[in-house]
Design a protein around this motif. Structure first.
Motif, short mmCIF file in Angstrom:
data_model
loop_
_atom_site.label_atom_id
_atom_site.label_comp_id
_atom_site.label_asym_id
_atom_site.label_seq_id
_atom_site.Cartn_x
_atom_site.Cartn_y
_atom_site.Cartn_z
N VAL A 31 40.11 39.71 45.78
CA VAL A 31 38.66 39.91 45.76
C VAL A 31 38.12 39.58 47.14
CG1 VAL A 31 36.49 39.14 44.73
CG2 VAL A 31 38.54 39.30 43.31
N GLU A 32 37.46 40.54 47.77
CA GLU A 32 36.85 40.39 49.09
C GLU A 32 35.47 41.02 49.08
OE1 GLU A 32 37.96 38.97 51.97
OE2 GLU A 32 39.83 38.30 51.05
N ASP A 33 34.67 40.69 50.08
CA ASP A 33 33.33 41.27 50.21
C ASP A 33 33.35 42.64 50.90
OD1 ASP A 33 32.02 39.26 48.92
OD2 ASP A 33 31.63 38.10 50.73
N LYS A 34 34.53 43.10 51.32
CA LYS A 34 34.64 44.39 51.99
C LYS A 34 35.12 45.45 51.00
CE LYS A 34 37.58 42.78 54.91
NZ LYS A 34 38.55 42.65 56.00
N PRO A 35 34.53 46.66 51.04
CA PRO A 35 35.03 47.74 50.17
C PRO A 35 36.40 48.23 50.64
CG PRO A 35 33.16 48.49 51.50
CD PRO A 35 33.35 47.04 51.79
N GLY A 36 37.18 48.76 49.71
CA GLY A 36 38.46 49.36 50.06
C GLY A 36 39.65 48.43 49.97
N ILE A 37 39.46 47.21 49.48
CA ILE A 37 40.57 46.26 49.39
C ILE A 37 41.58 46.71 48.33
CG2 ILE A 37 41.20 43.87 48.85
CD1 ILE A 37 39.84 44.23 51.58
N THR A 38 41.10 47.10 47.15
CA THR A 38 41.99 47.59 46.09
C THR A 38 42.26 49.06 46.34
OG1 THR A 38 41.02 46.04 44.51
CG2 THR A 38 42.33 47.84 43.60
N ARG A 39 43.49 49.40 46.72
CA ARG A 39 43.84 50.79 47.00
C ARG A 39 44.73 51.37 45.91
NH1 ARG A 39 42.87 52.40 52.41
NH2 ARG A 39 41.95 50.68 53.57
N ASP A 40 45.62 50.57 45.38
CA ASP A 40 46.51 51.02 44.31
C ASP A 40 46.00 50.46 42.99
OD1 ASP A 40 48.28 52.30 46.10
OD2 ASP A 40 49.25 50.38 46.51
N ARG A 41 46.42 51.08 41.91
CA ARG A 41 46.06 50.54 40.60
C ARG A 41 46.88 49.28 40.33
NH1 ARG A 41 46.21 55.74 40.74
NH2 ARG A 41 48.38 55.89 40.13
N ILE A 42 46.25 48.30 39.68
CA ILE A 42 46.91 47.04 39.34
C ILE A 42 46.85 46.91 37.82
CG2 ILE A 42 46.85 44.54 39.62
CD1 ILE A 42 45.36 45.13 42.33
N TYR A 43 48.00 46.61 37.21
CA TYR A 43 48.13 46.58 35.76
C TYR A 43 48.44 45.17 35.27
CZ TYR A 43 48.99 51.58 36.49
OH TYR A 43 48.89 52.90 36.87
N THR A 44 47.97 44.84 34.09
CA THR A 44 48.35 43.60 33.42
C THR A 44 48.15 43.78 31.92
OG1 THR A 44 48.16 41.19 33.48
CG2 THR A 44 46.10 42.43 33.48
N GLU A 45 48.78 42.93 31.16
CA GLU A 45 48.53 42.87 29.72
C GLU A 45 47.42 41.85 29.51
OE1 GLU A 45 50.06 44.89 27.53
OE2 GLU A 45 51.15 45.74 29.23
N ALA A 46 46.49 42.14 28.61
CA ALA A 46 45.36 41.25 28.38
C ALA A 46 45.04 41.17 26.90
CB ALA A 46 44.13 41.74 29.16
N GLU A 47 44.21 40.20 26.57
CA GLU A 47 43.74 40.05 25.20
C GLU A 47 42.28 39.65 25.23
OE1 GLU A 47 44.48 36.98 21.60
OE2 GLU A 47 46.28 37.89 22.43
N TRP A 48 41.49 40.26 24.37
CA TRP A 48 40.06 39.94 24.27
C TRP A 48 39.68 40.04 22.80
CZ3 TRP A 48 37.12 38.08 28.08
CH2 TRP A 48 35.75 38.04 27.89
N LEU A 49 39.10 38.99 22.26
CA LEU A 49 38.70 38.94 20.85
C LEU A 49 39.87 39.31 19.93
CD1 LEU A 49 35.15 40.55 21.13
CD2 LEU A 49 35.72 38.11 21.02
N ASN A 50 41.03 38.72 20.21
CA ASN A 50 42.26 38.93 19.42
C ASN A 50 42.80 40.35 19.47
OD1 ASN A 50 42.41 36.21 18.57
ND2 ASN A 50 40.86 36.64 17.01
N GLN A 51 42.38 41.15 20.44
CA GLN A 51 42.88 42.50 20.62
C GLN A 51 43.69 42.57 21.92
OE1 GLN A 51 42.45 45.21 18.47
NE2 GLN A 51 41.61 43.63 17.13
#
Length: 77
Positions: A31-51
């Motif tokens: 996370v930076e204050d400059k645009p263009g830092i995330t260039r590739d997609r980043i994946y993770t497994e997550a859970e929210w409200l038991n989903q």
């Protein structure tokens, strides 16, 4: 049963990586204050409200990026 996929998509530098990290519960995306830092997609497994689901952080999308979006969608199939 297929796992749901949630992609965070939006304009550059609006907080997509911040919300990605918050949902993931750890600092995975840079996370930076400059645009263009995330260039590739980043994946993770997550859970929210038991989903459980697969969460994707994307780079900023601007008008004219339709070919990029088409590639992203086809990669998920």
């Amino acid at each position: 049963m297929r796992t749901s996929i949630v992609a965070i998509v939006g304009r550059p530098n609006v907080g997509k990586s911040t919300i990605f990290n918050r949902i993931a519960g750890e600092r995975i995306s840079i996370v930076e204050d400059k645009p263009g830092i995330t260039r590739d997609r980043i994946y993770t497994e997550a859970e929210w409200l038991n989903q459980s689901f697969r969460l994707i952080d994307t780079g900023g999308i601007e008008i004219g990026d339709e070919p990029y979006l088409y590639k992203c969608v086809n990669k998920l199939k």
